[in-house]
Enzyme design. Structure first.
Site, mmCIF file in Angstrom:
data_model
loop_
_atom_site.group_PDB
_atom_site.id
_atom_site.type_symbol
_atom_site.label_atom_id
_atom_site.label_comp_id
_atom_site.label_asym_id
_atom_site.label_seq_id
_atom_site.Cartn_x
_atom_site.Cartn_y
_atom_site.Cartn_z
ATOM 1 N N TYR A 1 47.562 31.491 39.636
ATOM 2 C CA TYR A 1 46.926 31.335 40.956
ATOM 3 C C TYR A 1 47.970 31.297 42.080
ATOM 4 O O TYR A 1 47.800 31.943 43.118
ATOM 5 C CB TYR A 1 46.110 30.046 40.906
ATOM 6 C CG TYR A 1 45.261 29.718 42.103
ATOM 7 C CD1 TYR A 1 43.989 30.268 42.251
ATOM 8 C CD2 TYR A 1 45.691 28.796 43.065
ATOM 9 C CE1 TYR A 1 43.183 29.925 43.335
ATOM 10 C CE2 TYR A 1 44.896 28.452 44.140
ATOM 11 C CZ TYR A 1 43.645 29.010 44.279
ATOM 12 O OH TYR A 1 42.858 28.661 45.351
ATOM 13 N N LYS B 1 48.163 33.956 45.066
ATOM 14 C CA LYS B 1 47.973 33.509 46.458
ATOM 15 C C LYS B 1 49.214 33.787 47.311
ATOM 16 O O LYS B 1 49.106 34.022 48.517
ATOM 17 C CB LYS B 1 47.609 32.023 46.481
ATOM 18 C CG LYS B 1 46.218 31.716 45.920
ATOM 19 C CD LYS B 1 45.128 32.510 46.611
ATOM 20 C CE LYS B 1 43.750 31.876 46.463
ATOM 21 N NZ LYS B 1 42.686 32.727 47.066
ATOM 22 N N ASP C 1 31.875 42.693 42.005
ATOM 23 C CA ASP C 1 33.061 42.097 41.379
ATOM 24 C C ASP C 1 34.249 42.633 42.166
ATOM 25 O O ASP C 1 34.562 43.825 42.096
ATOM 26 C CB ASP C 1 33.141 42.521 39.909
ATOM 27 C CG ASP C 1 34.411 42.006 39.232
ATOM 28 O OD1 ASP C 1 35.304 41.469 39.939
ATOM 29 O OD2 ASP C 1 34.522 42.150 38.010
#
Ligand SMILES: NC(=O)c1ccc[n+]([C@@H]2O[C@H](COP(=O)([O-])OP(=O)(O)OC[C@H]3O[C@@H](n4cnc5c(N)ncnc54)[C@H](O)[C@@H]3O)[C@@H](O)[C@H]2O)c1
Length: 250
Positions: free
Chosen positions: A158, A162, A66
């Site tokens: 997200y 990013k 993970d």
């Protein structure tokens, strides 16, 4: 050696999220170019099946990892060194989406996405660089997204993660350049993978309409850029961001 031209002959690479999609395509290219690859993925069974498809344990191995866990990433990188003798290339590619408009997005959805993408890339970059600085060489590639450049509705988590990966890449590139370690980022546009195939049809069509080249990209079109960054072809490049989008969001 694989069916390529040996651009990565003798190199050892770790690809996170390598069990499927873009990560698997990258691992496949790397093996074809002569590298040995360790796939680190949350889904061990899928990563094991993928490593078998890449040619088995002589060239490809799998571990469960993970990437949001510092200890897991450390164990994954150690496993690559134990199995293959060095660590020359790390691709921080593992990722998830938890899309929702901000009104509906939960704190947990925000935290999950930031911890897999941003913390995951930091864990990998930090820990790989400790090994690579001893070797005096290495390459780290961080998977960003064009969503981090332009911001997408429904992706405050997200897009933030990013964009954060771009900052991480540039800062790490400056810290590591004099040690022989290069760090670059890739921003894919719409690529056909299990992640995007889960998207509703209308969202897919809306994105397609924005692409000057008129089509989605294939995972191997990201893998080719990751081959360029991993190899000596990009020997004078660090801290850069490659947009691989068919011209979308210029
Ligand atoms: N597909 C696209 O259009 C697109 C566009 C831009 C960026 N990206 C980025 O490219 C990367 C790969 O995307 P994809 O489309 O191949 O996705 P995918 O969902 O097909 O594959 C992602 C892989 O990552 C693994 N994974 C998820 N969470 C993990 C964790 N915490 N630790 C380790 N492994 C984990 C999954 O098991 C899976 O094998 C992601 O970082 C994604 O954000 C994809």
């Amino acid at each position: 050696m694989g069916s390529g031209t040996g651009l990565l002959e003798g190199k050892v690479a770790v690809v996170t999220g390598g069990a499927q999609g873009i990560g698997f395509a990258i691992a496949k290219r790397y093996v074809e170019e002569g590298a040995r690859v360790l796939l680190g993925d949350l889904d061990l069974a899928a990563a094991e099946a993928a490593s078998k498809e890449l040619g088995g344990e002589e060239v490809a191995r799998a571990v469960r990892c993970d990437v949001s866990s510092y200890e897991d990433v450390e164990a994954m990188l150690d496993a690559a060194v134990d199995a293959f003798g060095s660590l020359d290339i790390l691709v921080n590619n593992a990722g998830i989406t938890r899309d929702a408009t901000m009104r509906k997005m939960t704190e947990d959805q925000f935290d999950q996405v930031v911890s897999v993408h941003l913390k995951g890339a930091w864990n990998g970059t930090k820990l790989a660089s400790l090994i690579m600085r001893e070797q005096g060489s290495g390459v780290i590639i961080n998977m960003s997204s064009i969503s981090g450049k332009v911001g997408n509705v429904g992706q405050t988590n997200y897009s933030a993660a990013k964009a954060g990966i771009v900052g991480l890449t540039k800062a790490a590139a400056k810290e590591l350049a004099h040690l022989g370690v290069r760090v670059n980022a890739v921003q894919p546009g719409l690529i056909r993978t299990p992640m995007t195939e889960a998207m509703p049809q209308h969202a897919w069509e809306q994105k397609m309409a924005e692409i000057p080249m008129g089509r989605a990209g294939e995972p191997d079109e990201i893998a080719k850029v990751c081959l360029f960054y991993a190899s000596d072809l990009s020997s004078y490049m660090t801290g850069t961001v490659a947009e691989v989008t068919g011209g979308r969001h210029l």
